[in-house]
Design an enzyme around this catalytic site. Structure first.
Site, PDB file in Angstrom:
ATOM      1  CG  ASP A   1      -9.562 -21.835   6.452  1.00  0.00           C
ATOM      2  OD1 ASP A   1      -9.369 -22.591   5.888  1.00  0.00           O
ATOM      3  OD2 ASP A   1     -10.833 -21.782   6.847  1.00  0.00           O
TER       4      ASP A   1
ATOM      5  CG  ASP B   1     -15.505 -21.558  18.404  1.00  0.00           C
ATOM      6  OD1 ASP B   1     -14.375 -21.581  18.791  1.00  0.00           O
ATOM      7  OD2 ASP B   1     -15.679 -20.908  17.343  1.00  0.00           O
TER       8      ASP B   1
ATOM      9  CG  ASP C   1     -14.430 -17.889  18.216  1.00  0.00           C
ATOM     10  OD1 ASP C   1     -15.104 -18.403  19.009  1.00  0.00           O
ATOM     11  OD2 ASP C   1     -14.247 -18.616  17.028  1.00  0.00           O
TER      12      ASP C   1
ATOM     13  CG  HIS D   1     -14.663 -25.438  11.872  1.00  0.00           C
ATOM     14  ND1 HIS D   1     -15.719 -25.160  12.215  1.00  0.00           N
ATOM     15  CD2 HIS D   1     -14.027 -24.306  12.540  1.00  0.00           C
ATOM     16  CE1 HIS D   1     -16.026 -23.999  12.546  1.00  0.00           C
ATOM     17  NE2 HIS D   1     -14.927 -23.429  12.983  1.00  0.00           N
TER      18      HIS D   1
ATOM     19  N   GLY E   1     -11.202 -24.357   8.399  1.00  0.00           N
ATOM     20  CA  GLY E   1     -11.348 -23.574   9.534  1.00  0.00           C
ATOM     21  C   GLY E   1     -10.243 -23.350  10.425  1.00  0.00           C
TER      22      GLY E   1
ATOM     23  CG  HIS F   1     -16.751 -19.658  13.544  1.00  0.00           C
ATOM     24  ND1 HIS F   1     -15.720 -18.842  14.546  1.00  0.00           N
ATOM     25  CD2 HIS F   1     -16.916 -18.765  12.544  1.00  0.00           C
ATOM     26  CE1 HIS F   1     -15.255 -17.761  13.851  1.00  0.00           C
ATOM     27  NE2 HIS F   1     -16.087 -17.823  12.700  1.00  0.00           N
TER      28      HIS F   1
END
Length: 429
Positions: free
Chosen positions: A136, A219, A308, A184, A192, A221
């Site tokens: 990623d 977020d 997100d 991240h 990430g 995440h």
């Protein structure tokens, strides 16, 4: 528009005069066309920065900010205020980065490898794996400049706030870098879609002036990189609400973790299930975020505005509306402390642009002024990106799915357990 001084070199050109429209806040927005182009190099979000800044420009919002914060290229010294020196050297494509299987690697040499018997390609692959430049977080042309621009601009935003500490200007300063928010990245590894942790660097800059910082992460995440950086600190209260389940990235963020050592009780994790909606989010704001803020009594706020969790994000995990998430962001800013806003995740680029533009619009124009926003302005250079929604600003986006957090009293338990944690925060630290 006047470009706001930041005391940093390596600036990326910005406009030069401002018009203040807000009686209560002083809003600085980080912007330049060059910075937008650099932000758009991020492989996971190619074109998003341009879409965001174009929509903001379509409403003439940059001209209505008090200041334009000049985007900057962070120096290596600034980047290594937190990050590992060799890691940064590799990202910046400097010579002399070595690889060794031992912990005692050589800092010298003009080759990328400590083992001259290894082919260059093999060494590079091993370094990329070590530093997380795979999957990623692939390497890309312009990575070094991207890293410097994102980090330098968040640092510039932090300096915008610190420069106004103790000022005779009674307005609440708010600094915005929507292209930052890379929560991240760890000290020596990309993760990430995050190559460096501009949030950590921004908090460290703020801590030079403000004693206590609250970091709030909205977020989808978990903000694992920021949590790790300040897990031992009682000066940074870390509040993260995120999707949490077995196998869900990044796998951290359990409500059981509350910090370490002196930082125990200064990490608040709200691990949530699928379907989180506006009602549940607003309950978390009122029963967790605000009480924690009042208990901790921070001097400044850093707010990560990841998008997100919006209903139409490709993740399809949460069910937040653009208006609902925006209202929570604005309410947190209304706590009244110097506030640094950064972006974050969000992969339906049109909806990310709608959200962040609405946030800036409400900050500089007021909430009522944005109630008439029904269609995307014709002046948008990317208006066709909104054609599938009939150019509506607020498409009918919320899905008819269950909020699993409201099932079996899950949210009740999360809130009550978090209240117990909040009670353990020592506001005299």
């Amino acid at each position: 528009m006047r470009a706001s001084p930041t005391g940093n070199n390596g600036r990326l050109s910005a406009p030069a005069r401002t018009m203040s429209k807000n009686q209560h806040r002083r809003v600085g927005y980080a912007y330049s066309p060059t910075y937008t182009r650099l932000a758009d190099l991020l492989p996971s979000n190619v074109g998003r920065a341009e879409l965001v800044d174009d929509l903001i420009q379509s409403y003439d919002l940059i001209a209505r900010c008090d200041d334009i914060i000049s985007p900057c290229l962070a120096s290596k010294d600034q980047l290594t205020a937190y990050h590992d020196s060799k890691f940064i050297s590799y990202l910046l494509n400097e010579e002399g980065v070595t690889y060794s299987d031992s912990d005692n690697e050589s800092e010298s040499g003009s080759q990328r490898s400590a083992d001259s018997s290894l082919p260059h390609e093999d060494v590079d692959r091993r370094l990329q794996k070590r530093y997380g430049l795979e999957f990623d977080c692939p390497a890309f042309d312009g990575l070094g400049k991207y890293v410097q621009a994102i980090s330098g601009t968040t640092i510039a935003c932090a300096r915008y706030l610190t420069a106004r500490n103790g000022s005779k200007d009674a307005k609440q300063p708010v600094a915005i870098n929507f292209h930052g928010g890379r929560h991240h990245a760890s000290k020596a590894k990309c993760s990430g879609f995050c190559y460096v942790n501009d949030i950590v660097l921004g908090i460290l800059e703020l801590r030079k002036t403000f004693e206590k910082i609250v970091y709030i992460d909205l977020d989808l995440h978990h903000g694992d990189g920021v949590e790790t950086a300040f897990a031992h600190s009682s000066k940074v209260l870390n509040i993260s609400l995120h999707r949490y389940d077995i196998g869900f990235f990044p796998g951290s963020g359990s409500s059981k973790f509350c910090g370490k050592g002196r930082g125990q009780n200064y990490t608040i994790n709200l691990g949530l299930r699928s379907g989180l909606n506006d009602t549940s989010l607003r309950r978390i704001l009122g029963e967790v975020i605000h009480p924690a803020f009042k208990r901790f009594q921070p001097d400044a706020v850093v707010l990560q505005c990841g998008a997100d969790g919006l209903a139409r994000d490709p993740s399809k995990e949460w069910n937040l509306s653009i208006r609902g998430l925006c209202s929570v962001i604005i309410d947190i800013i209304d706590f009244g402390k110097p506030t640094l806003l950064v972006g974050g995740g969000g992969y339906n680029h049109a909806d990310v642009a709608r959200l962040w533009c609405l946030v800036l619009g409400q900050l500089v124009l007021g909430r009522e002024a944005t109630e008439t926003w029904d269609t995307i302005p014709e002046g948008s250079r990317h208006i066709q990106e909104y054609a599938s929604d009939g150019y509506a600003y607020f498409p009918d986006a919320v899905r008819t799915i269950d909020d699993l957090n409201a099932k079996d009293n899950l949210l009740d338990r999360i809130v009550e357990n978090t209240k117990l944690r909040i009670a353990k925060i020592d506001n005299n630290t």
